[in-house]
Motif scaffolding. Sequence first.
Motif, PDB file in Angstrom:
ATOM      1  N   LEU B 381       0.849  -1.203   0.000  1.00  0.00           N
ATOM      2  CA  LEU B 381       0.000   0.000   0.000  1.00  0.00           C
ATOM      3  C   LEU B 381       0.879   1.245   0.000  1.00  0.00           C
ATOM      4  O   LEU B 381       0.577   2.245  -0.659  1.00  0.00           O
ATOM      5  CB  LEU B 381      -0.923   0.021   1.218  1.00  0.00           C
ATOM      6  N   SER B 382       1.956   1.155   0.757  1.00  0.00           N
ATOM      7  CA  SER B 382       2.853   2.300   0.859  1.00  0.00           C
ATOM      8  C   SER B 382       3.607   2.522  -0.465  1.00  0.00           C
ATOM      9  O   SER B 382       3.735   3.639  -0.938  1.00  0.00           O
ATOM     10  CB  SER B 382       3.836   2.041   2.012  1.00  0.00           C
ATOM     11  N   GLU B 383       4.056   1.416  -1.072  1.00  0.00           N
ATOM     12  CA  GLU B 383       4.874   1.534  -2.287  1.00  0.00           C
ATOM     13  C   GLU B 383       4.067   1.910  -3.520  1.00  0.00           C
ATOM     14  O   GLU B 383       4.498   2.702  -4.341  1.00  0.00           O
ATOM     15  CB  GLU B 383       5.590   0.205  -2.566  1.00  0.00           C
ATOM     16  N   TYR B 384       2.893   1.271  -3.650  1.00  0.00           N
ATOM     17  CA  TYR B 384       2.145   1.432  -4.895  1.00  0.00           C
ATOM     18  C   TYR B 384       0.895   2.303  -4.752  1.00  0.00           C
ATOM     19  O   TYR B 384       0.161   2.507  -5.713  1.00  0.00           O
ATOM     20  CB  TYR B 384       1.688   0.065  -5.420  1.00  0.00           C
ATOM     21  N   GLY B 385       0.653   2.803  -3.551  1.00  0.00           N
ATOM     22  CA  GLY B 385      -0.651   3.410  -3.268  1.00  0.00           C
ATOM     23  C   GLY B 385      -0.871   4.811  -3.788  1.00  0.00           C
ATOM     24  O   GLY B 385      -1.907   5.408  -3.467  1.00  0.00           O
ATOM     25  N   GLN B 386       0.059   5.352  -4.578  1.00  0.00           N
ATOM     26  CA  GLN B 386      -0.072   6.733  -5.010  1.00  0.00           C
ATOM     27  C   GLN B 386      -1.328   6.980  -5.845  1.00  0.00           C
ATOM     28  O   GLN B 386      -1.882   8.083  -5.824  1.00  0.00           O
ATOM     29  CB  GLN B 386       1.169   7.152  -5.824  1.00  0.00           C
ATOM     30  N   ASN B 387      -1.741   5.938  -6.581  1.00  0.00           N
ATOM     31  CA  ASN B 387      -2.928   6.109  -7.433  1.00  0.00           C
ATOM     32  C   ASN B 387      -4.137   5.348  -6.905  1.00  0.00           C
ATOM     33  O   ASN B 387      -5.064   5.079  -7.642  1.00  0.00           O
ATOM     34  CB  ASN B 387      -2.623   5.629  -8.857  1.00  0.00           C
ATOM     35  N   TRP B 388      -4.058   4.962  -5.660  1.00  0.00           N
ATOM     36  CA  TRP B 388      -5.138   4.158  -5.111  1.00  0.00           C
ATOM     37  C   TRP B 388      -5.916   4.910  -4.041  1.00  0.00           C
ATOM     38  O   TRP B 388      -5.369   5.804  -3.368  1.00  0.00           O
ATOM     39  CB  TRP B 388      -4.583   2.875  -4.448  1.00  0.00           C
ATOM     40  N   THR B 389      -7.165   4.531  -3.872  1.00  0.00           N
ATOM     41  CA  THR B 389      -7.951   4.986  -2.733  1.00  0.00           C
ATOM     42  C   THR B 389      -8.197   3.743  -1.882  1.00  0.00           C
ATOM     43  O   THR B 389      -8.671   2.720  -2.401  1.00  0.00           O
ATOM     44  CB  THR B 389      -9.295   5.584  -3.183  1.00  0.00           C
ATOM     45  N   VAL B 390      -7.817   3.847  -0.600  1.00  0.00           N
ATOM     46  CA  VAL B 390      -7.898   2.675   0.272  1.00  0.00           C
ATOM     47  C   VAL B 390      -8.947   2.936   1.356  1.00  0.00           C
ATOM     48  O   VAL B 390      -8.951   4.000   1.986  1.00  0.00           O
ATOM     49  CB  VAL B 390      -6.530   2.388   0.927  1.00  0.00           C
ATOM     50  N   PHE B 391      -9.834   1.973   1.529  1.00  0.00           N
ATOM     51  CA  PHE B 391     -10.887   2.077   2.553  1.00  0.00           C
ATOM     52  C   PHE B 391     -10.626   1.007   3.608  1.00  0.00           C
ATOM     53  O   PHE B 391     -10.396  -0.157   3.268  1.00  0.00           O
ATOM     54  CB  PHE B 391     -12.257   1.842   1.926  1.00  0.00           C
ATOM     55  N   ILE B 392     -10.666   1.424   4.870  1.00  0.00           N
ATOM     56  CA  ILE B 392     -10.454   0.461   5.965  1.00  0.00           C
ATOM     57  C   ILE B 392     -11.640   0.554   6.918  1.00  0.00           C
ATOM     58  O   ILE B 392     -12.016   1.654   7.352  1.00  0.00           O
ATOM     59  CB  ILE B 392      -9.142   0.744   6.723  1.00  0.00           C
ATOM     60  N   ALA B 393     -12.229  -0.594   7.216  1.00  0.00           N
ATOM     61  CA  ALA B 393     -13.341  -0.622   8.174  1.00  0.00           C
ATOM     62  C   ALA B 393     -13.115  -1.782   9.145  1.00  0.00           C
ATOM     63  O   ALA B 393     -12.979  -2.934   8.719  1.00  0.00           O
ATOM     64  CB  ALA B 393     -14.668  -0.794   7.444  1.00  0.00           C
ATOM     65  N   ALA B 394     -13.063  -1.446  10.443  1.00  0.00           N
ATOM     66  CA  ALA B 394     -12.873  -2.502  11.435  1.00  0.00           C
ATOM     67  C   ALA B 394     -14.211  -3.155  11.760  1.00  0.00           C
ATOM     68  O   ALA B 394     -15.262  -2.509  11.718  1.00  0.00           O
ATOM     69  CB  ALA B 394     -12.264  -1.916  12.696  1.00  0.00           C
TER      70      ALA B 394
END
Lengths: 510, 535
Positions: B381-394
């Motif tokens: 996520l850190s390396e490739y995440g520049q063009n991504w939107t990440v959603f986290i739900a616990a």
Amino acid sequence: MGFISLQFFLLAALTLILYYLFPKNAQWLVTMLMSIAFYASYGVERLPFLLASSLIAYLAARKMDRLQRETEDKAEAKKKCRPVLYLALAGLIGLLLYAKIGTWVMQSVGAALKIGGAETAKAIVALGVSYYTFSLISYIADVYWRRDTAETNYLHLLAFTIYFPKILQGPISRHKELAPQMFEKHRFDYRQFCFGVQRMLWGYFKKLVIADRLAIFVNTVFGNVEWETGAHLLVAAVFGAVQSYCDFSGCMDIALGFSECLGLKLAENFDHPFFSRSAAEFWRRWHITLGTWLKDYVYMPLVISPQLIGLSKRMRTRFGVRAGKAVMSVLPLLAVWLLTGFWHGSGLDYITWGLYWGVIIILSNVFAPEIKKLAAALRINTEAGSWTLFQMARTSVLFMVGRLLTAFGDLSKAWLAFRKFFTEFHVDGFFDGSLYTRGLDRPNFLLGIVCVFVLWAVSMLQRNGSVRERLAGSNIVFRWAAYYILFFAIIIFGIYGPGYNAASFIYMQF
Amino acid sequence: MESVLFLCIGAGLFAGIQAVLTPNWAGGDVTNSERTITGFDALEENSIDVLFLGASHMGCGLSPMKLYEDYQICSYNLSTSGQRVSGSYFLLKNALQTQHPAVVVFDVSGLFERADTDMNAQWRYILDTLSPGALKWEMAEAYDKEWYSDGKWSVYFPVIKYHSRWAELTAEDFKPKASGFYYTAGMFQNASSVGSPWPRGEVESVSLALAENTLGTLREAEADSVNEIYFEEPLYAPSINDSAAAWLTEIAGLCAENGAELLLTKIPVNHYPQYYLSAWNTLRSDLVQELAGRLGSVFLDLNYEETGIDFSQDTPDLGAHLNSRGAEKISVFMGKYLLNHYSLRQEQRPDYDAALRLYQKTRTVTALQSATDFSAYLRYLSEYGQNWTVFIAAQEEYTSGMADSDYRQLEGLGLKLVRDGNYADAYLAVMQDGQAAYEAVSNRPITRSMELGDLAISLNSSGWNSVSHSSININGAEYSNQTRGLNIVVYDNESGQVIDSTAFDTFVAEKTAFKNVDILFYFLRNYEETVCFAQ
């Protein structure tokens, strides 16, 4: 090589090409050689039986022809010809019986005499034996009655007997009608060719798209009659009736259509039977050539036989005019229907089926005056369209019931199916989706119903004249669209190819 | 004239209808045969040095683009699902018409094909895709001999076989057939990771025991004793199929005629022989070694080489095949081997360079999808995440299994509140272009709706103290795995597709990953369709 095979298409195409390339007076040779190739594709061992039957008929006709020419007095000639006729009939019927019950006789007799290997003995069943035997019987009978002339060239008779479009399922052709056409010179006629192809396509549509699709459902349901509900059996019975019609008449359309391409006109075998208003009319419209054959060569000879006339007179004297008349129709009809049953199959179910139709037709004949009186007493308008519709529906139901008698190959199962209509109907079977689990999924089931409606619509149009003529007269866009739709409907919706085990034509087994 | 026009229109309609009804083998089967074969046809003449052939093991297990990336070897993987040895022969023959590879590498799984197995579809993957011509006809003849019920005519007129598909046609069937260079050079990307539960030694000993077992025992209810019968065939038969061996001899002949070296290989598998016909062991390996000797070829059994394959992670299906990560390991090994043993060109080609860029892009997706380790996942996520939107739900509980290093990694991604969560708290976060766009933690359920560009987002998290639920809804579709721990969904801004959905059970120290393999497969195919095949 059935009508649904690549080999048949190639053979048909080759026949057409050679037929019109060959000298006109040798066209019959092309059809004969191609027919022999077609017949041999089912096994060369069957061919001698057909050759033997046609040879018997040829020799008998020649002999009778000579006797008739040698004897001036017609009655005397007839008397001289009679032994020849009977001998030939015995030969032809003997060969037919060998094919029909030979296996059973060999195995039974073998078992009784304790002959080793008898239980596996099997008669060679000549292809189309019933059809060509009936044709040949009509030929020698017509020569005997001087209604037809005897062939002087055996190959001519062979060409007529073995003509491949009709050998599998008929129609039962009369020599005097078909043979002269076969030996005429035929020029290629584009319009006639197109009409022939169209009729073939319609036949393929009926067989591949309708009959074989419905057959999947019908076979699944009838194959599990013990577990099925009355509702499903009812749908299968309706589908089964349409399937039988489309299967048989579809094959006829292919045979007649191909013959039309060659410039030959085979006898029609169907005339919209489900529009019949009575059982008797139904059988005048269904398998017409068998019906007329039985009428001409069984019914009429019986009616005019001195024995029956004598019996009728005695009955008239003892029980009145009506009884005398009744005897004249009841006994020949009973004989005809027992023979019809036996023609379709030698089992008890087919005999029962024959009796079923015989009794219905006899009763409606004998009690016709009472039925008429009853209708009048109930003030039924028998001229109304609704009454006609009722009569058609009643006839169709009678057909379905009759078909159920033979559908299972076992009368006890047929009885079970009838019981289920009344004791385990389960009307929810129409709506709970279970109909789509009997071999046809939802799209295929619904397509089957749509196709039945298409069949009905085309049949309605056919009643008002030739659909092909009307189509030929319509504008090019509509006409071509109709042709393409028919062709691609067969290609896409037909039940064929490795995905399916295409059912062979029902009437081929006779 | 009218008749000619009528027939021409009819022929056109027929061709069109037939094309629609014929299945499009571009994704439906497990190796994308259509793209593989049509992609090969798009290669420039005489442009490859190595050709790989075989069944799905080879199709999934060797990456020509990795070979190119690391060694500048131009190669193509012409494998198709369940490829029979006869199929390999015809594909090779077809390939040799335009290419002159120095080495043909053949995976030997097909040698053990069973005569009683229905491989009709595997024939059709190739037959339905090959361009019309003499070779197709030759293959149709061979097909006719084995599958006479279909007949060779169904090859030239596939409508005979496929017309009954009318009821199952989808929009996909109306799309034009795949064409152009296949960006993986034939390799089938399979990113998910479902490890093999069986130790290699156990697979080996079980298959040996089964291979020796010819005894059948039967104890019937009314019998006093056990009835013993010896059968000719053992429970696990490692013998080479005669017909397959004959076809391999033909392949060896073709290679010799065309000056190509034939290298036999076996892509690693680690599956139980009772469950999987292609399970491998030393018995099979020895038999192939012997056959290779007779053919004068080399057999390189990668099952017994130090390739670095880890069957707990490098397989998408319990060890039956390799995933893209495993394929890269094999490719690195194979590249070294090929360079050490054969004289190969090492050159850069514009078409391979262009394909490599797409391959590298897709690798970010496959890496993420195959990552089952929490730390590795966060690293991607850190390396490739520049063009991504990440959603986290616990969901339910996310804190108990978390270590300080985990929190530090998450904080490195810009998530400041994640460490504040207490036992059974709810937690929501959104990261966009590598930065935290939204974050919340609470002991009550958290619900958040937002719009990000064209996306309508609806998020929900609740801990064990409330309803233990999570939701990551994007444009009306639910993507959360909805299991205990941190549910993560990754959306690629460039392709406009969700590319991953993983849940890590951070309640336990192992932080077990939960992935829906089927959904990930679908995500990857969508990504390829949008980013790679649309080029």
